[in-house]
Design an enzyme around this catalytic site. Structure first.
Site, PDB file in Angstrom:
ATOM      1  N   SER A 158       0.872  -1.177   0.000  1.00 30.17           N
ATOM      2  CA  SER A 158       0.000   0.000   0.000  1.00 30.17           C
ATOM      3  C   SER A 158       0.909   1.227   0.000  1.00 30.17           C
ATOM      4  O   SER A 158       2.115   1.103   0.267  1.00 30.17           O
ATOM      5  CB  SER A 158      -0.828  -0.021   1.291  1.00 30.17           C
ATOM      6  OG  SER A 158      -1.463   1.214   1.521  1.00 30.17           O
ATOM      7  N   TYR A 171      -2.071  -1.196  10.500  1.00 33.51           N
ATOM      8  CA  TYR A 171      -2.088  -1.418   9.041  1.00 33.51           C
ATOM      9  C   TYR A 171      -0.779  -0.932   8.420  1.00 33.51           C
ATOM     10  O   TYR A 171      -0.184  -1.612   7.581  1.00 33.51           O
ATOM     11  CB  TYR A 171      -3.280  -0.670   8.441  1.00 33.51           C
ATOM     12  CG  TYR A 171      -3.488  -0.871   6.955  1.00 33.51           C
ATOM     13  CD1 TYR A 171      -4.143  -2.004   6.465  1.00 33.51           C
ATOM     14  CD2 TYR A 171      -3.054   0.080   6.024  1.00 33.51           C
ATOM     15  CE1 TYR A 171      -4.354  -2.184   5.104  1.00 33.51           C
ATOM     16  CE2 TYR A 171      -3.260  -0.095   4.664  1.00 33.51           C
ATOM     17  CZ  TYR A 171      -3.917  -1.222   4.211  1.00 33.51           C
ATOM     18  OH  TYR A 171      -4.126  -1.398   2.854  1.00 33.51           O
TER      19      TYR A 171
HETATM   20  N1  LIG Z   1      -8.791  -0.425  -1.297  1.00 38.94           N
HETATM   21  C1  LIG Z   1      -7.734   0.329  -1.041  1.00 38.94           C
HETATM   22  O1  LIG Z   1      -7.837   1.561  -0.976  1.00 38.94           O
HETATM   23  C2  LIG Z   1      -6.368  -0.283  -0.870  1.00 38.94           C
HETATM   24  C3  LIG Z   1      -5.238   0.552  -0.968  1.00 38.94           C
HETATM   25  C4  LIG Z   1      -3.970   0.007  -0.825  1.00 38.94           C
HETATM   26  C5  LIG Z   1      -3.826  -1.354  -0.602  1.00 38.94           C
HETATM   27  N2  LIG Z   1      -4.935  -2.139  -0.504  1.00 38.94           N
HETATM   28  C6  LIG Z   1      -4.741  -3.584  -0.283  1.00 38.94           C
HETATM   29  O2  LIG Z   1      -5.257  -4.279  -1.397  1.00 38.94           O
HETATM   30  C7  LIG Z   1      -5.642  -5.602  -1.009  1.00 38.94           C
HETATM   31  C8  LIG Z   1      -7.024  -5.922  -1.537  1.00 38.94           C
HETATM   32  O3  LIG Z   1      -7.976  -5.083  -0.900  1.00 38.94           O
HETATM   33  P1  LIG Z   1      -9.344  -4.616  -1.594  1.00 38.94           P
HETATM   34  O4  LIG Z   1      -9.254  -3.166  -1.788  1.00 38.94           O
HETATM   35  O5  LIG Z   1      -9.648  -5.484  -2.757  1.00 38.94           O
HETATM   36  O6  LIG Z   1     -10.376  -4.877  -0.373  1.00 38.94           O
HETATM   37  P2  LIG Z   1     -11.590  -5.917  -0.204  1.00 38.94           P
HETATM   38  O7  LIG Z   1     -11.965  -5.843   1.234  1.00 38.94           O
HETATM   39  O8  LIG Z   1     -12.635  -5.661  -1.214  1.00 38.94           O
HETATM   40  O9  LIG Z   1     -10.930  -7.325  -0.548  1.00 38.94           O
HETATM   41  C9  LIG Z   1     -10.085  -8.015   0.321  1.00 38.94           C
HETATM   42  C10 LIG Z   1     -10.379  -9.506   0.190  1.00 38.94           C
HETATM   43  O10 LIG Z   1      -9.480 -10.211   1.070  1.00 38.94           O
HETATM   44  C11 LIG Z   1     -10.223 -11.195   1.764  1.00 38.94           C
HETATM   45  N3  LIG Z   1      -9.595 -11.524   3.046  1.00 38.94           N
HETATM   46  C12 LIG Z   1      -9.495 -10.712   4.119  1.00 38.94           C
HETATM   47  N4  LIG Z   1      -8.929 -11.374   5.131  1.00 38.94           N
HETATM   48  C13 LIG Z   1      -8.667 -12.622   4.674  1.00 38.94           C
HETATM   49  C14 LIG Z   1      -8.092 -13.767   5.271  1.00 38.94           C
HETATM   50  N5  LIG Z   1      -7.712 -13.770   6.559  1.00 38.94           N
HETATM   51  N6  LIG Z   1      -7.935 -14.887   4.527  1.00 38.94           N
HETATM   52  C15 LIG Z   1      -8.347 -14.897   3.233  1.00 38.94           C
HETATM   53  N7  LIG Z   1      -8.934 -13.851   2.626  1.00 38.94           N
HETATM   54  C16 LIG Z   1      -9.080 -12.722   3.337  1.00 38.94           C
HETATM   55  C17 LIG Z   1     -11.590 -10.570   1.948  1.00 38.94           C
HETATM   56  O11 LIG Z   1     -12.578 -11.543   2.268  1.00 38.94           O
HETATM   57  C18 LIG Z   1     -11.803  -9.855   0.637  1.00 38.94           C
HETATM   58  O12 LIG Z   1     -12.421 -10.663  -0.330  1.00 38.94           O
HETATM   59  C19 LIG Z   1      -5.495  -5.628   0.517  1.00 38.94           C
HETATM   60  O13 LIG Z   1      -4.271  -6.229   0.874  1.00 38.94           O
HETATM   61  C20 LIG Z   1      -5.483  -4.164   0.882  1.00 38.94           C
HETATM   62  O14 LIG Z   1      -4.835  -3.919   2.123  1.00 38.94           O
HETATM   63  C21 LIG Z   1      -6.189  -1.640  -0.639  1.00 38.94           C
END
Ligand SMILES: NC(=O)c1ccc[n+]([C@@H]2O[C@H](COP(=O)([O-])OP(=O)(O)OC[C@H]3O[C@@H](n4cnc5c(N)ncnc54)[C@H](O)[C@@H]3O)[C@@H](O)[C@H]2O)c1
Length: 279
Positions: A158, A171
Site C-alpha cells: 500500500s 495497518y
Molecule cells: N482499497 C484500497 O484503498 C487499498 C489501498 C492500498 C492497498 N490495498 C490492499 O489491497 C488488497 C485488496 O484489498 P481490496 O481493496 O480489494 O479490499 P476488499 O476488502 O474488497 O478485498 C479483500 C479480500 O481479502 C479477503 N480476506 C481478508 N482477510 C482474509 C483472510 N484472513 N484470509 C483470506 N482472505 C481474506 C476478503 O474476504 C476480501 O475478499 C489488501 O491487501 C489491501 O490492504 C487496498
C-alpha cells in the site's frame, strides 16, 4: 497469444475487489486461477466494513469460467497455514502447476491514535496482512522451486507500506512488513529465477474504503459522510486530480509483473498511487 498464456495464478483475497479483478485480468490473458478467500465476516472487523461472502467467491468463479479459463476456488483463511496450503495443493493437483502468485488478501482497521490501539486489533491486522502474506509465500515456494521454471510473486502492500499514516498504525506496520518480506524473498529466490515484487496502491475503489467508517477517518465530525463528500478530500492526498484508482489499474500492474515483460524486474516497489507518495 495472451500475456500469461498457459500459466496458473494463485490469488488470495479473490472473492471481490482487487483480488477478483486480478483473477479476471490474468484469466483474460490466458491464465488459469487458484483462488482463496476467507469469504466470511471477520470478528473485530464489523465496525469498519462488511466482509466478503461465499456468494462473492462464487461470482469470481462464474466470471473466470465465463472467460473460458479454469478456476479452483477454496474458502480458506490466510492465517491458517494448513488450510491455505491444502487449498493451494488441491489447485496445483488439478491445474498442473503454479507460476504466478498474488498475495492480495488484507484488511484495513484504523481510526485510533497509536497509544489507543488494542493488542487484539494489532494482532488481527498483522496476522492477516503480514503473516498471511508470509504464509502464502511459504506454501507456494516449494512448488515454484521444484518446478524449476521460475515464477513471479506479487505482494500487495500500500502507500501505507512506504509512508507513515496517522491513526493507522497496525495497518501501516503490516504493509511495511510486506516490503521486508518482498526484499528478503527476492534475494532468496533470485537463483531460481523467481521474481518477487510489491505493488503499492493509493486508495482503490473497493468495499475496503468506500464505506462510512473510512470516510469518517477524513471527516470525523460528519455523522454519515457520503462518497460524494469524501471524494474531494481523498483527492487532496493524490498528486493527480482523482480521489482513488480502480481495481483494474492495480490488476494491470500485477499483470505486467506476472508477465515475461517484467522478466528482469525483481525487488521492486511498484507504486500505482497517482503520486500519493511524492506529496
Ligand atoms: N482499497 C484500497 O484503498 C487499498 C489501498 C492500498 C492497498 N490495498 C490492499 O489491497 C488488497 C485488496 O484489498 P481490496 O481493496 O480489494 O479490499 P476488499 O476488502 O474488497 O478485498 C479483500 C479480500 O481479502 C479477503 N480476506 C481478508 N482477510 C482474509 C483472510 N484472513 N484470509 C483470506 N482472505 C481474506 C476478503 O474476504 C476480501 O475478499 C489488501 O491487501 C489491501 O490492504 C487496498
Amino acid at each position: 497469444m495472451g500475456r500469461v498464456d498457459g500459466k496458473v495464478a494463485f490469488i488470495t483475497g479473490a472473492a471481490r475487489g482487487q483480488g477478483r479483478s486480478h483473477a479476471l485480468r490474468l484469466a483474460q490473458e490466458g491464465a488459469d486461477i487458484i483462488a482463496v478467500d476467507i469469504a466470511e465476516s471477520i470478528p473485530g472487523m464489523d465496525k469498519f466494513y462488511p466482509g466478503a461472502t461465499e456468494e462473492d467467491l462464487a461470482e469470481t468463479v462464474r466470471q473466470v469460467e465465463a472467460l473460458d479459463r479454469r478456476i479452483v476456488a477454496t474458502k480458506a483463511d490466510v492465517r491458517d497455514y494448513d488450510a491455505l496450503k491444502s487449498a493451494l495443493d488441491a489447485g496445483v493437483a488439478e491445474l498442473g502447476h503454479v507460476d504466478i502468485v498474488s498475495a492480495n488478501a488484507g484488511i484495513f482497521a484504523f481510526g485510533e491514535q497509536s497509544q489507543l490501539v488494542t493488542d487484539a486489533e494489532w494482532e488481527m491486522v498483522n496476522d492477516i496482512n503480514a503473516k498471511g502474506v508470509w504464509h502464502t509465500a511459504k506454501a507456494v515456494i516449494p512448488h515454484l522451486i521444484e518446478q524449476g521454471t521460475g515464477g513471479s510473486i506479487i505482494l500487495t502492500s500500500s502507500t501505507a507500506g512506504l509512508k507513515g499514516t496517522p491513526n493507522v498504525v497496525a495497518y501501516t506496520a503490516s504493509k511495511h512488513a510486506v516490503v521486508g518480506i518482498m526484499r528478503t524473498l527476492a534475494l532468496e529466490l533470485a537463483p531460481h529465477r523467481i521474481r518477487v515484487n510489491t505493488v503499492h496502491p493509493t486508495g482503490v475503489a473497493t468495499d475496503m474504503i468506500l464505506n462510512e467508517a473510512t470516510f469518517r477517518l477524513f471527516m470525523p465530525d460528519v455523522e454519515h459522510p457520503t462518497k460524494e463528500q469524501a471524494a474531494p478530500i481523498f483527492e487532496t492526498t493524490n498528486a493527480l486530480p482523482i480521489p482513488w484508482v480502480e481495481p483494474i489499474d492495480i490488476s494491470n500492474a500485477v499483470l505486467f509483473l506476472a508477465s515475461d515483460e517484467a522478466r528482469y524486474v525483481t525487488g521492486t516497489e511498484l507504486k500505482v498511487d497517482a503520486g500519493y507518495t511524492i506529496k
